[in-house]
Motif scaffolding. Structure first.
Motif, mmCIF file in Angstrom:
data_model
loop_
_atom_site.group_PDB
_atom_site.id
_atom_site.type_symbol
_atom_site.label_atom_id
_atom_site.label_comp_id
_atom_site.label_asym_id
_atom_site.label_seq_id
_atom_site.Cartn_x
_atom_site.Cartn_y
_atom_site.Cartn_z
ATOM 1 N N MET A 91 -31.679 -30.340 -0.363
ATOM 2 C CA MET A 91 -30.151 -30.946 -0.842
ATOM 3 C C MET A 91 -29.755 -29.851 -1.545
ATOM 4 S SD MET A 91 -28.965 -34.109 -3.023
ATOM 5 C CE MET A 91 -29.013 -35.169 -1.668
ATOM 6 N N ASN A 92 -28.326 -29.059 -1.253
ATOM 7 C CA ASN A 92 -27.953 -28.192 -1.979
ATOM 8 C C ASN A 92 -27.126 -28.639 -3.160
ATOM 9 O OD1 ASN A 92 -25.319 -29.240 -0.891
ATOM 10 N ND2 ASN A 92 -25.665 -27.773 0.688
ATOM 11 N N VAL A 93 -26.716 -27.807 -3.980
ATOM 12 C CA VAL A 93 -25.801 -28.111 -4.875
ATOM 13 C C VAL A 93 -24.585 -29.260 -4.902
ATOM 14 C CG1 VAL A 93 -24.400 -27.224 -7.128
ATOM 15 C CG2 VAL A 93 -26.752 -26.021 -6.510
ATOM 16 N N PRO A 94 -23.785 -28.645 -3.947
ATOM 17 C CA PRO A 94 -22.546 -29.508 -3.796
ATOM 18 C C PRO A 94 -23.056 -30.998 -3.390
ATOM 19 C CG PRO A 94 -22.254 -27.540 -2.488
ATOM 20 C CD PRO A 94 -23.736 -27.471 -3.146
ATOM 21 N N ASN A 95 -23.810 -31.275 -2.485
ATOM 22 C CA ASN A 95 -24.299 -32.473 -2.094
ATOM 23 C C ASN A 95 -25.090 -33.221 -3.292
ATOM 24 O OD1 ASN A 95 -23.439 -31.807 0.496
ATOM 25 N ND2 ASN A 95 -25.504 -31.753 1.169
ATOM 26 N N ALA A 96 -25.801 -32.646 -4.269
ATOM 27 C CA ALA A 96 -26.352 -32.990 -5.393
ATOM 28 C C ALA A 96 -25.309 -33.679 -6.317
ATOM 29 C CB ALA A 96 -27.326 -32.228 -6.129
ATOM 30 N N LEU A 97 -24.261 -32.791 -6.433
ATOM 31 C CA LEU A 97 -22.945 -33.378 -7.154
ATOM 32 C C LEU A 97 -22.239 -34.358 -6.548
ATOM 33 C CD1 LEU A 97 -21.426 -29.869 -8.035
ATOM 34 C CD2 LEU A 97 -22.609 -31.209 -9.780
ATOM 35 N N ALA A 98 -22.253 -34.548 -5.324
ATOM 36 C CA ALA A 98 -21.700 -35.877 -4.799
ATOM 37 C C ALA A 98 -22.525 -37.004 -5.046
ATOM 38 C CB ALA A 98 -21.355 -35.539 -3.320
ATOM 39 N N VAL A 99 -23.916 -36.819 -4.910
ATOM 40 C CA VAL A 99 -24.884 -37.928 -5.450
ATOM 41 C C VAL A 99 -24.560 -38.289 -6.668
ATOM 42 C CG1 VAL A 99 -27.287 -38.583 -5.605
ATOM 43 C CG2 VAL A 99 -26.528 -37.183 -3.481
ATOM 44 N N PHE A 100 -24.437 -37.344 -7.692
ATOM 45 C CA PHE A 100 -24.418 -37.566 -9.087
ATOM 46 C C PHE A 100 -23.143 -38.272 -9.308
ATOM 47 C CE2 PHE A 100 -22.417 -36.052 -13.113
ATOM 48 C CZ PHE A 100 -23.650 -36.539 -14.143
ATOM 49 N N ARG A 101 -22.144 -37.954 -8.643
ATOM 50 C CA ARG A 101 -20.823 -38.988 -8.894
ATOM 51 C C ARG A 101 -21.132 -40.328 -8.150
ATOM 52 N NH1 ARG A 101 -18.414 -34.926 -6.066
ATOM 53 N NH2 ARG A 101 -17.078 -36.263 -4.654
ATOM 54 N N ILE A 102 -21.737 -40.442 -7.221
ATOM 55 C CA ILE A 102 -22.165 -41.717 -6.668
ATOM 56 C C ILE A 102 -22.898 -42.740 -8.022
ATOM 57 C CG2 ILE A 102 -23.500 -43.292 -5.166
ATOM 58 C CD1 ILE A 102 -22.714 -41.147 -3.046
ATOM 59 N N VAL A 103 -23.956 -41.990 -8.783
ATOM 60 C CA VAL A 103 -24.794 -42.456 -9.664
ATOM 61 C C VAL A 103 -23.708 -42.556 -10.940
ATOM 62 C CG1 VAL A 103 -26.654 -41.875 -11.564
ATOM 63 C CG2 VAL A 103 -26.819 -41.549 -9.119
ATOM 64 N N LEU A 104 -22.868 -42.085 -10.980
ATOM 65 C CA LEU A 104 -21.769 -42.269 -12.164
ATOM 66 C C LEU A 104 -20.953 -43.581 -11.910
ATOM 67 C CD1 LEU A 104 -20.059 -38.812 -12.969
ATOM 68 C CD2 LEU A 104 -21.947 -40.002 -14.386
ATOM 69 N N VAL A 105 -20.821 -43.875 -10.716
ATOM 70 C CA VAL A 105 -19.895 -45.279 -10.582
ATOM 71 C C VAL A 105 -20.638 -46.541 -11.381
ATOM 72 C CG1 VAL A 105 -19.485 -47.133 -8.722
ATOM 73 C CG2 VAL A 105 -19.031 -44.587 -8.317
ATOM 74 N N PRO A 106 -21.942 -46.962 -11.210
ATOM 75 C CA PRO A 106 -22.175 -47.824 -12.175
ATOM 76 C C PRO A 106 -22.325 -47.609 -13.627
ATOM 77 C CG PRO A 106 -24.098 -47.011 -10.919
ATOM 78 C CD PRO A 106 -22.808 -46.284 -10.346
ATOM 79 N N ILE A 107 -22.489 -46.542 -13.771
ATOM 80 C CA ILE A 107 -22.517 -46.034 -15.245
ATOM 81 C C ILE A 107 -21.148 -46.240 -15.905
ATOM 82 C CG2 ILE A 107 -22.795 -44.285 -17.205
ATOM 83 C CD1 ILE A 107 -24.923 -43.042 -15.230
ATOM 84 N N TYR A 108 -20.027 -45.850 -15.338
ATOM 85 C CA TYR A 108 -18.644 -46.002 -15.503
ATOM 86 C C TYR A 108 -18.672 -47.347 -15.720
ATOM 87 C CZ TYR A 108 -13.862 -47.103 -15.012
ATOM 88 O OH TYR A 108 -12.492 -47.654 -15.216
ATOM 89 N N LEU A 109 -18.801 -48.470 -14.773
ATOM 90 C CA LEU A 109 -18.717 -49.953 -15.081
ATOM 91 C C LEU A 109 -19.334 -50.605 -16.155
ATOM 92 C CD1 LEU A 109 -18.679 -50.721 -11.146
ATOM 93 C CD2 LEU A 109 -16.758 -50.921 -12.468
ATOM 94 N N ALA A 110 -20.596 -49.978 -16.403
ATOM 95 C CA ALA A 110 -21.355 -50.418 -17.504
ATOM 96 C C ALA A 110 -20.617 -50.374 -18.932
ATOM 97 C CB ALA A 110 -22.820 -49.957 -17.379
ATOM 98 N N VAL A 111 -20.080 -48.865 -18.863
ATOM 99 C CA VAL A 111 -19.431 -48.688 -20.207
ATOM 100 C C VAL A 111 -18.275 -49.355 -20.223
ATOM 101 C CG1 VAL A 111 -18.370 -46.537 -21.312
ATOM 102 C CG2 VAL A 111 -20.716 -46.339 -20.275
ATOM 103 N N PHE A 112 -17.239 -49.091 -19.287
ATOM 104 C CA PHE A 112 -16.021 -49.725 -19.174
ATOM 105 C C PHE A 112 -15.995 -51.380 -19.715
ATOM 106 C CE2 PHE A 112 -12.152 -52.065 -17.888
ATOM 107 C CZ PHE A 112 -11.356 -51.127 -17.891
ATOM 108 N N PHE A 113 -17.042 -52.261 -19.196
ATOM 109 C CA PHE A 113 -17.176 -53.400 -19.554
ATOM 110 C C PHE A 113 -18.268 -53.788 -20.772
ATOM 111 C CE2 PHE A 113 -15.726 -53.758 -15.158
ATOM 112 C CZ PHE A 113 -14.436 -54.566 -15.482
ATOM 113 N N SER A 114 -18.587 -52.589 -21.487
ATOM 114 C CA SER A 114 -19.510 -52.869 -22.741
ATOM 115 C C SER A 114 -18.522 -53.306 -23.714
ATOM 116 C CB SER A 114 -20.344 -51.697 -22.735
ATOM 117 O OG SER A 114 -19.345 -50.667 -23.564
ATOM 118 N N SER A 115 -19.246 -53.516 -24.826
ATOM 119 C CA SER A 115 -18.618 -54.316 -25.947
ATOM 120 C C SER A 115 -18.497 -53.001 -27.352
ATOM 121 C CB SER A 115 -19.161 -55.439 -26.597
ATOM 122 O OG SER A 115 -20.536 -55.319 -27.008
ATOM 123 N N TYR A 116 -18.968 -51.787 -26.896
ATOM 124 C CA TYR A 116 -18.971 -50.698 -27.508
ATOM 125 C C TYR A 116 -17.353 -50.712 -28.179
ATOM 126 C CZ TYR A 116 -19.447 -45.733 -28.709
ATOM 127 O OH TYR A 116 -19.392 -44.401 -29.326
#
Length: 178
Positions: A1-26
């Motif tokens: 897997m090259n760097v651009p593809n790894a960055l795209a996968v990283f963005r996919i991983v960010l999706v549930p993290i974004y949702l968890a943070v957005f809906f947190s009570s922090y």
């Protein structure tokens, strides 16, 4: 897997993290969610730049990159809908367009059709969405009105992509017509 593809996968991983943070009570959850969104945008620009500059464009990257973008956009719109920042109508129209693009892209990709590379209209649409997302996230007046304007522009962009796709795959279109 090259760097651009790894960055795209990283963005996919960010999706549930974004949702968890957005809906947190922090206390500062909206600001942190926004920073995750900005990070996704930066990695989107970086992976495209690296892929083109170093000739690392791959078939899987052509699928992963727009998929990562669409998943993040859908997550953001979903978070805005569920937090009453936008109407069900704006979210529905947005979801319809993006889900249709994902399904059609996958359908044609797996049938061996050529994909249309990103163009200036797609890039402008993405930038406009990020501007509108900022407005809506921080409840800046007229955010939803601007969202509607960008949604309309995104449909025009989709029409341009569709016409380019049809021209690019003209031989296939002629063979499939009785």
């Amino acid at each position: 897997m090259n760097v651009p593809n790894a960055l795209a996968v990283f963005r996919i991983v960010l999706v549930p993290i974004y949702l968890a943070v957005f809906f947190s009570s922090y206390e500062h959850h909206i600001t942190v969610a926004y920073l995750i969104l900005v990070l996704a945008g930066i990695t989107d620009v970086a992976d495209g730049y690296i892929a083109r500059k170093y000739k690392l464009v791959t078939a899987i990257g052509k699928m992963l990159d727009p998929l990562a973008d669409k998943l993040m956009m859908i997550a953001v719109i979903l978070s805005f809908l569920l937090s009453d920042r936008i109407s069900i109508w704006a979210a529905s129209v947005f979801f319809f367009r993006d889900i249709a693009m994902i399904v059609l892209s996958a359908f044609f990709h797996f049938r061996g059709k050529q994909t249309v590379p990103a163009n200036i209209f797609g890039k402008v649409t993405t930038v406009l969405f990020y501007i509108v997302f900022t407005m809506i996230m921080f409840k800046i007046p007229y955010g939803e009105m601007m969202l509607w304007a960008v949604i309309v522009f995104s449909f025009l962009t989709s029409a341009i992509y569709l016409s380019k796709f049809l021209l690019l795959n003209k031989d296939w279109n002629e063979k499939s017509t009785p």
